[in-house]
Design a protein around this motif. Structure first.
Motif, PDB file in Angstrom:
ATOM      1  N   LEU A   3       0.842  -1.195   0.000  1.00 23.94           N
ATOM      2  CA  LEU A   3       0.000   0.000   0.000  1.00 23.94           C
ATOM      3  C   LEU A   3       0.879   1.248   0.000  1.00 23.94           C
ATOM      4  N   GLN A   4       1.930   1.250   0.807  1.00 18.91           N
ATOM      5  CA  GLN A   4       2.811   2.413   0.880  1.00 18.91           C
ATOM      6  C   GLN A   4       3.493   2.670  -0.463  1.00 18.91           C
ATOM      7  N   GLU A   5       3.904   1.627  -1.142  1.00 18.08           N
ATOM      8  CA  GLU A   5       4.528   1.783  -2.464  1.00 18.08           C
ATOM      9  C   GLU A   5       3.528   2.357  -3.470  1.00 18.08           C
ATOM     10  N   LYS A   6       2.289   1.933  -3.375  1.00 23.87           N
ATOM     11  CA  LYS A   6       1.252   2.468  -4.257  1.00 23.87           C
ATOM     12  C   LYS A   6       1.034   3.954  -3.988  1.00 23.87           C
ATOM     13  N   ILE A   7       0.993   4.330  -2.712  1.00 27.12           N
ATOM     14  CA  ILE A   7       0.811   5.742  -2.362  1.00 27.12           C
ATOM     15  C   ILE A   7       1.994   6.557  -2.869  1.00 27.12           C
ATOM     16  N   GLU A   8       3.203   6.044  -2.728  1.00 29.57           N
ATOM     17  CA  GLU A   8       4.392   6.745  -3.230  1.00 29.57           C
ATOM     18  C   GLU A   8       4.338   6.888  -4.746  1.00 29.57           C
ATOM     19  N   PHE A   9       3.840   5.891  -5.437  1.00 26.51           N
ATOM     20  CA  PHE A   9       3.650   5.936  -6.891  1.00 26.51           C
ATOM     21  C   PHE A   9       2.697   7.080  -7.250  1.00 26.51           C
ATOM     22  N   ILE A  10       1.610   7.202  -6.507  1.00 28.41           N
ATOM     23  CA  ILE A  10       0.628   8.267  -6.755  1.00 28.41           C
ATOM     24  C   ILE A  10       1.216   9.632  -6.407  1.00 28.41           C
ATOM     25  N   GLU A  11       1.977   9.710  -5.319  1.00 27.38           N
ATOM     26  CA  GLU A  11       2.629  10.979  -4.957  1.00 27.38           C
ATOM     27  C   GLU A  11       3.573  11.430  -6.061  1.00 27.38           C
ATOM     28  N   GLU A  12       4.282  10.490  -6.646  1.00 25.32           N
ATOM     29  CA  GLU A  12       5.185  10.810  -7.764  1.00 25.32           C
ATOM     30  C   GLU A  12       4.389  11.340  -8.958  1.00 25.32           C
ATOM     31  N   ILE A  13       3.295  10.693  -9.268  1.00 32.70           N
ATOM     32  CA  ILE A  13       2.455  11.118 -10.391  1.00 32.70           C
ATOM     33  C   ILE A  13       1.899  12.520 -10.159  1.00 32.70           C
ATOM     34  N   MET A  14       1.458  12.790  -8.928  1.00 32.48           N
ATOM     35  CA  MET A  14       0.873  14.095  -8.619  1.00 32.48           C
ATOM     36  C   MET A  14       1.924  15.163  -8.335  1.00 32.48           C
ATOM     37  N   ASP A  15       3.176  14.720  -8.206  1.00 31.79           N
ATOM     38  CA  ASP A  15       4.281  15.632  -7.910  1.00 31.79           C
ATOM     39  C   ASP A  15       4.033  16.375  -6.600  1.00 31.79           C
ATOM     40  N   VAL A  16       3.737  15.593  -5.557  1.00 30.57           N
ATOM     41  CA  VAL A  16       3.562  16.143  -4.212  1.00 30.57           C
ATOM     42  C   VAL A  16       4.647  15.563  -3.303  1.00 30.57           C
ATOM     43  N   TRP A  33      -4.380  17.051  -8.039  1.00 33.23           N
ATOM     44  CA  TRP A  33      -5.178  16.056  -8.764  1.00 33.23           C
ATOM     45  C   TRP A  33      -5.929  16.794  -9.860  1.00 33.23           C
ATOM     46  N   ASP A  34      -5.288  16.896 -11.002  1.00 34.47           N
ATOM     47  CA  ASP A  34      -5.824  17.673 -12.117  1.00 34.47           C
ATOM     48  C   ASP A  34      -5.734  16.860 -13.396  1.00 34.47           C
ATOM     49  N   SER A  35      -6.015  17.491 -14.514  1.00 34.60           N
ATOM     50  CA  SER A  35      -6.022  16.767 -15.792  1.00 34.60           C
ATOM     51  C   SER A  35      -4.652  16.197 -16.128  1.00 34.60           C
ATOM     52  N   LEU A  36      -3.585  16.901 -15.765  1.00 32.40           N
ATOM     53  CA  LEU A  36      -2.237  16.386 -16.032  1.00 32.40           C
ATOM     54  C   LEU A  36      -1.969  15.132 -15.196  1.00 32.40           C
ATOM     55  N   SER A  37      -2.380  15.145 -13.943  1.00 32.03           N
ATOM     56  CA  SER A  37      -2.198  13.970 -13.085  1.00 32.03           C
ATOM     57  C   SER A  37      -2.999  12.777 -13.589  1.00 32.03           C
ATOM     58  N   THR A  38      -4.221  13.018 -14.025  1.00 33.41           N
ATOM     59  CA  THR A  38      -5.031  11.896 -14.526  1.00 33.41           C
ATOM     60  C   THR A  38      -4.440  11.337 -15.815  1.00 33.41           C
ATOM     61  N   LEU A  39      -3.926  12.213 -16.660  1.00 36.01           N
ATOM     62  CA  LEU A  39      -3.283  11.755 -17.891  1.00 36.01           C
ATOM     63  C   LEU A  39      -2.020  10.962 -17.568  1.00 36.01           C
ATOM     64  N   THR A  40      -1.218  11.476 -16.647  1.00 37.55           N
ATOM     65  CA  THR A  40       0.007  10.783 -16.248  1.00 37.55           C
ATOM     66  C   THR A  40      -0.319   9.427 -15.646  1.00 37.55           C
ATOM     67  N   LEU A  41      -1.338   9.375 -14.800  1.00 39.53           N
ATOM     68  CA  LEU A  41      -1.745   8.100 -14.213  1.00 39.53           C
ATOM     69  C   LEU A  41      -2.169   7.122 -15.297  1.00 39.53           C
ATOM     70  N   THR A  42      -2.925   7.582 -16.259  1.00 39.22           N
ATOM     71  CA  THR A  42      -3.376   6.731 -17.358  1.00 39.22           C
ATOM     72  C   THR A  42      -2.188   6.157 -18.128  1.00 39.22           C
ATOM     73  N   VAL A  43      -1.234   7.010 -18.440  1.00 38.83           N
ATOM     74  CA  VAL A  43      -0.054   6.575 -19.202  1.00 38.83           C
ATOM     75  C   VAL A  43       0.782   5.589 -18.387  1.00 38.83           C
ATOM     76  N   ARG A  44       1.009   5.913 -17.110  1.00 36.93           N
ATOM     77  CA  ARG A  44       1.829   5.032 -16.267  1.00 36.93           C
ATOM     78  C   ARG A  44       1.169   3.679 -16.047  1.00 36.93           C
ATOM     79  N   MET A  45      -0.157   3.651 -15.912  1.00 36.80           N
ATOM     80  CA  MET A  45      -0.848   2.374 -15.750  1.00 36.80           C
ATOM     81  C   MET A  45      -0.666   1.510 -16.993  1.00 36.80           C
ATOM     82  N   LYS A  46      -0.691   2.134 -18.155  1.00 36.47           N
ATOM     83  CA  LYS A  46      -0.488   1.394 -19.402  1.00 36.47           C
ATOM     84  C   LYS A  46       0.959   0.917 -19.502  1.00 36.47           C
ATOM     85  N   GLN A  47       1.908   1.809 -19.221  1.00 35.86           N
ATOM     86  CA  GLN A  47       3.333   1.459 -19.332  1.00 35.86           C
ATOM     87  C   GLN A  47       3.745   0.413 -18.302  1.00 35.86           C
TER      88      GLN A  47
END
Length: 73
Positions: A3-16, A33-47
């Motif tokens: 869970l902590q690794e997942k949260i860190e992954f999201i923090e990286e995506i959101m740049d917080v 949590w904006d359009s750039l973060s959602t786009l980045t999350l989408t791309v990272r989930m695919k990659q």
């Protein structure tokens, strides 16, 4: 992935700052949590996981925990 690794992954995506998010953090309350973060999350989930993240799925996310539950272990 823990869970902590997942949260860190999201923090990286959101740049917080590391440690600024918890499982219970409400996404609407996070300025980053904006359009750039959602786009980045989408791309990272695919990659990283070869998963397609749809707009409808993103709209269902309310908390950081919701995103964590979607990310595979």
């Amino acid at each position: 992935m823990t869970l902590q690794e997942k949260i860190e992954f999201i923090e990286e995506i959101m740049d917080v700052d590391e440690g600024s998010l918890t499982e219970d953090t409400i996404l609407e309350e996070v300025e980053e949590w904006d359009s750039l973060s959602t786009l980045t999350l989408t791309v990272r989930m695919k990659q990283d996981y070869d998963m397609n993240l749809t707009t409808d799925t993103i709209k269902e996310f309310v908390t950081i925990g919701d995103i964590c539950n979607y990310i595979p272990d």
